[in-house]
Design a protein around this motif. Structure first.
Motif, PDB file in Angstrom:
ATOM      1  N   THR A 123      35.587  36.756  43.682  1.00  0.00           N
ATOM      2  CA  THR A 123      36.799  36.804  43.326  1.00  0.00           C
ATOM      3  C   THR A 123      37.677  38.023  43.863  1.00  0.00           C
ATOM      4  N   GLU A 166      43.100  37.582  40.792  1.00  0.00           N
ATOM      5  CA  GLU A 166      43.412  36.648  39.740  1.00  0.00           C
ATOM      6  C   GLU A 166      44.852  36.395  39.721  1.00  0.00           C
ATOM      7  N   ALA A 217      49.420  30.829  37.368  1.00  0.00           N
ATOM      8  CA  ALA A 217      50.065  30.060  38.262  1.00  0.00           C
ATOM      9  C   ALA A 217      50.933  29.261  37.509  1.00  0.00           C
ATOM     10  N   PHE A 226      52.088  34.134  39.821  1.00  0.00           N
ATOM     11  CA  PHE A 226      51.764  34.332  41.079  1.00  0.00           C
ATOM     12  C   PHE A 226      51.761  35.829  41.677  1.00  0.00           C
ATOM     13  N   ASP A 271      42.905  30.525  48.453  1.00  0.00           N
ATOM     14  CA  ASP A 271      43.295  30.405  46.997  1.00  0.00           C
ATOM     15  C   ASP A 271      43.051  29.092  46.209  1.00  0.00           C
ATOM     16  N   GLU A 272      42.760  29.166  45.175  1.00  0.00           N
ATOM     17  CA  GLU A 272      42.610  27.968  44.321  1.00  0.00           C
ATOM     18  C   GLU A 272      43.282  27.966  42.987  1.00  0.00           C
ATOM     19  N   THR A 273      43.780  27.069  42.471  1.00  0.00           N
ATOM     20  CA  THR A 273      44.402  27.083  41.251  1.00  0.00           C
ATOM     21  C   THR A 273      43.974  25.642  40.308  1.00  0.00           C
ATOM     22  N   ARG A 307      45.862  28.692  36.114  1.00  0.00           N
ATOM     23  CA  ARG A 307      45.282  29.980  36.354  1.00  0.00           C
ATOM     24  C   ARG A 307      44.762  29.752  37.980  1.00  0.00           C
ATOM     25  N   GLY A 308      45.000  30.780  38.599  1.00  0.00           N
ATOM     26  CA  GLY A 308      44.542  30.919  40.135  1.00  0.00           C
ATOM     27  C   GLY A 308      43.631  32.173  40.521  1.00  0.00           C
ATOM     28  N   ARG A 309      43.112  32.028  41.467  1.00  0.00           N
ATOM     29  CA  ARG A 309      42.252  33.307  42.104  1.00  0.00           C
ATOM     30  C   ARG A 309      42.260  33.050  43.565  1.00  0.00           C
ATOM     31  N   ARG A 310      42.192  34.183  44.318  1.00  0.00           N
ATOM     32  CA  ARG A 310      41.879  34.161  45.600  1.00  0.00           C
ATOM     33  C   ARG A 310      40.654  34.582  45.780  1.00  0.00           C
ATOM     34  N   GLY A 364      48.274  30.930  45.646  1.00  0.00           N
ATOM     35  CA  GLY A 364      47.974  29.424  45.445  1.00  0.00           C
ATOM     36  C   GLY A 364      47.898  28.885  46.736  1.00  0.00           C
TER      37      GLY A 364
END
Lengths: 338, 277
Positions: free
Chosen positions: A63, A66, A69, A77, A254-256, A260-263, B53
C-alpha cells in the motif's frame, strides 16, 4: 559456534521483538518461506525456497497511499501515507544468492522509501551452501555459494550446530545477544574451510559470463535469429519474472471499497502484452519475441549498463520452474557463442 | 520526500480545445503555497496527473515555466484516467507528481540557435510550452519558425494564441489543415508537405518535432534534402509509464527509460534504439 539447542533458544528470545521467517517444507514437500515461532528452526534443505525473498522487500501488494473515497469528507481523495508499525524482521536460512538480490534491487530502488524502509527493517541470517544444485549458477553471475553480499550474519551448518560469522555491524549486535557461543574445535574449523573451498567448485564449470557479456556488443545481437527460436517456445506465463528475485517491475493501481481507497503497487511482468500497451491501442512490445528479448536484455545488458552487475544472481528458480524449459544459462552461452 | 506522493491541486479552469470534445486543457493550481513557490520545470517535461481511485497518467506540461501560478495540461480522452479527468469539473481535487523527465535543452544546445518547431495534432502541447518560453526570452534564440497542422480547423489547439502568433513579426508561423474546409483560408496540406515548402535552413538551427510517428517519418526526407542531420532534430517519445522515476520498468526502449532519460531525445539517439516505442 552455537549448537542447535542454543540457536533455537536464541531465536526464541529474539522472537519477542522480531518477526522471524525461514524456509520450511510444506506438507507437499515444497520448500517455502514460513513464520518461525517459539525457537523453531528452518529446514536445512539444500537449495532455495520456491519463492524468492523479494516478497519481504517488495510485498505483493504494497500500500503506497490510503485515501477517503467519500466525496463529502474534507480530505476526500487526498492521498496520505499509511502508518506502518512493524516489528523488525529476521530471515533465517537465506541463501547467498537471495541475499545478493537485495543488494542488486537496491540499486534501482535507491530513492524508493518503501523498499529502503523494508531493507532497514529486515535482518538476514544466511546459510552458506555446502554444494550447488542442478539448477543453480551463482558463480556465473558474480556471486558465491558462501558469499556475504546483503547478509547481516553468515552461518555454516555443521552436524552438531552452526558457525555464525557477523557480516555487518547490526549483525554483530544481534549476535551479541546469542550468548553461550563456544570456541570452534579444530575439526569444526576444518569443516568450515572445506565448505568454503569445495562449495564453489561443486557448481557447473566456471565460465564467468558476466565480464564476457559486458565486453560483447549485445545491441548488435538484437536482431539475431536465435531470439526467434528462443521465444517460439515461450508461453508468456510470467513464472520466471514472479519467481525471479531480481525481477522488480511493478504496476500501480487504485482500488476503492466502501468509501475507503488505497493506491497499491504489485508485481508486474514484462512478459505480459498489457505491460506496454498504450491507451491508443498501440503496443511497442506487442509481439512475444520482443518481450522475451527484453527480459533477457534487461538482465544481461540494460541493467549492467546502468548499474554494473548482471541483474541475475543465479538462483536457478526460472530454470527450475519454467514450463517450457527456457534456460537463462543457455541464453548466456548462445549470446557468447554468436 | 516520497517521490510517489503527488502535490495536492485543484482544477482551476477547463477549456474544450477541439470540435469533437476529445481534447481539453486543464488549468491546475497547486493548493499549498510552498508547493506552488517551489515548482519549477523545463519545457518538454511531463508530470503524472493523479486521480485518487482511478490512477495516474503521464501528461506533457503545456504551460511554460514563465507562466507563474498555474500549470496547463492538454489531455486527449483515451483511457480510464483521461476519461475520468474529462468528466471532472472546475474545483475538483487532483494530484500532480513531477516535473519528470529531461525536457528540451532550452538553456544549452538550443540557446542562440534558429529554432524550427514542427508539430502535428495534439502533440503540440509541450511545444507550446517551449514556444511561450522562447518568446519570453526572445533575445536568446535566433529565427523561430513554427509549422503546425491538424486534421481540420476545429482540431487545432490554442486557437487564440495561434492567431496572435501569426500576427507577430518576430515569428514565422505556418498553420495548416489536412483538407480544404469551409471558412478556412489558411494553408492546406499535411505537415511534411508544408515543412518541405517552408524549407527551413539547417544553418545554426535545431528542429523540435512532435507528432504521430507517420508524420515524423515523412517530415524527415524534405528536411534531409536541405541538409538537416539527425543530431539537430529533437523528438519527444511516449510510452506507458507507472512510476516516472526509472524504476517500474514499463517505459524502457532498449537501454533507456523514456521517463527518466527522456522523453526528449535527438533523432540521432533514437535511431540507435530498438523500435519499442
Amino acid at each position: 559456534m552455537l549448537d542447535n539447542k542454543d540457536f533455537s533458544a536464541w531465536l526464541s528470545r529474539l522472537s519477542d521483538s522480531h518477526d522471524i521467517y525461514g524456509p520450511k517444507k510444506t506438507r507437499k514437500g515444497m520448500l517455502e518461506w514460513a513464520r518461525l515461532e517459539g525457537g523453531q528452526l528452518p529446514d536445512p534443505e539444500p537449495g532455495v525456497p520456491k519463492s524468492s525473498i523479494k516478497t519481504f522487500y517488495f510485498p505483493q501488494p504494497e500500500t503506497l497511499f490510503e485515501f477517503s473515497a467519500r466525496p463529502k469528507k474534507e480530505d476526500a481523495f487526498r492521498l496520505h501515507e499509511p502508518s506502518r508499525h512493524q516489528n523488525p524482521r529476521l530471515l533465517i536460512g537465506v541463501r547467498p544468492c537471495d541475499a545478493r538480490s537485495v543488494v542488486l534491487n537496491s540499486m534501482p530502488y535507491q530513492e524508493d522509501p518503501y523498499f529502503q524502509e523494508n531493507r532497514r527493517n529486515t535482518f538476514l541470517l544466511g546459510y552458506a551452501c555446502s554444494q550447488g544444485c542442478s539448477t543453480c549458477f551463482c558463480t556465473w553471475t558474480g556471486g558465491s555459494p558462501v558469499g556475504q553480499d546483503g547478509l547481516d550474519i553468515l552461518a555454516f551448518l555443521l552436524e552438531d550446530g552452526l558457525v555464525l560469522e557477523p557480516v555487518t555491524e547490526r549483525g554483530e549486535e544481534l549476535l551479541e545477544k546469542a550468548g553461550s557461543a563456544r570456541d570452534l574445535t579444530r575439526a569444526q574449523e576444518q569443516k568450515v574451510d572445506e565448505i568454503r573451498q569445495k562449495a564453489p567448485a561443486s557448481l557447473p564449470e566456471e565460465m564467468e559470463p558476466a565480464p564476457r557479456l559486458r565486453e560483447k556488443e549485445l545491441m548488435a545481437l538484437y536482431d539475431a535469429p536465435f531470439w526467434q527460436e528462443l521465444s517460439d517456445s515461450c508461453i508468456n506465463c510470467g513464472t520466471c519474472t514472479f519467481l525471479c528475485p531480481t525481477c522488480y517491475c511493478f504496476d500501480i493501481q487504485d482500488e476503492t471499497l466502501r468509501g475507503r481507497g488505497r493506491r497499491i503497487r504489485y508485481w508486474d511482468s514484462c512478459m505480459f502484452p498489457l505491460f506496454t500497451l498504450h491507451a491508443s491501442g498501440h503496443n511497442p512490445r506487442g509481439e512475444k519475441i520482443k518481450r522475451v528479448r527484453n527480459r533477457f536484455m534487461h538482465k544481461l545488458k540494460y541493467f549492467p549498463d546502468r548499474f554494473g552487475p548482471l541483474s541475475c544472481v543465479g538462483c536457478g528458480r526460472c530454470v527450475r520452474d519454467c514450463p517450457v524449459n527456457i534456460d537463462i544459462r543457455q541464453v548466456m552461452k548462445e549470446l557468447l557463442a554468436i | 520526500m516520497n517521490p510517489y506522493l503527488p502535490y495536492p491541486a485543484r482544477i482551476d479552469d477547463i477549456v474544450v480545445e477541439t470540435e469533437d470534445g476529445s481534447l481539453k486543457t486543464f488549468r491546475l493550481v497547486l493548493e499549498k503555497d510552498r508547493d506552488r513557490e517551489a515548482w519549477t520545470h523545463v519545457p518538454g517535461q511531463f508530470a503524472m496527473l493523479s486521480i485518487a481511485g482511478k490512477g495516474e497518467i503521464p501528461i506533457g506540461i503545456a504551460s511554460s515555466p514563465t507562466e507563474k501560478g498555474h500549470l496547463l495540461f492538454t489531455v486527449n480522452r483515451a483511457g480510464v484516467v483521461t476519461t475520468a479527468l474529462h468528466k471532472m469539473d472546475v474545483g475538483d481535487p487532483i494530484g500532480v507528481r513531477g516535473p519528470l523527465g529531461n525536457g528540451f535543452p532550452i538553456d544549452s544546445e538550443l540557446k542562440g540557435k534558429n529554432i524550427v518547431i514542427i508539430a502535428g495534432g495534439f502533440a503540440f502541447t509541450t511545444l507550446r510550452a517551449t514556444l511561450i518560453y522562447m518568446l519570453e526570452n526572445r533575445a536568446d534564440y535566433g529565427n523561430i519558425t513554427v509549422v503546425y497542422g491538424a486534421r481540420t480547423p476545429g482540431m487545432l489547439l490554442y486557437k487564440e494564441e495561434l492567431d496572435a502568433w501569426q500576427r507577430r513579426d518576430d515569428l514565422d508561423v505556418h498553420i495548416t489543415v489536412d483538407r480544404e474546409a469551409p471558412g478556412w483560408t489558411g494553408l492546406v496540406g499535411f505537415v511534411p508537405t508544408i515543412a518541405g515548402q517552408v524549407k527551413p535552413s539547417p544553418e545554426n538551427a535545431a528542429a523540435l518535432i512532435c507528432g504521430p510517428p507517420i508524420m515524423i517519418k515523412f517530415t524527415m526526407p524534405p528536411l534531409e534534402e536541405v541538409g538537416w542531420t539527425d543530431d539537430q532534430v529533437y523528438l519527444s517519445l511516449e510510452n506507458r509509464m507507472k512510476c516516472g522515476l526509472g524504476v517500474c520498468g514499463h517505459c524502457n526502449v532498449g537501454p533507456v527509460y523514456v521517463c527518466k532519460d527522456g522523453p526528449v531525445f535527438t533523432r540521432a539517439q533514437v535511431q540507435k534504439l530498438p523500435i519499442e516505442f
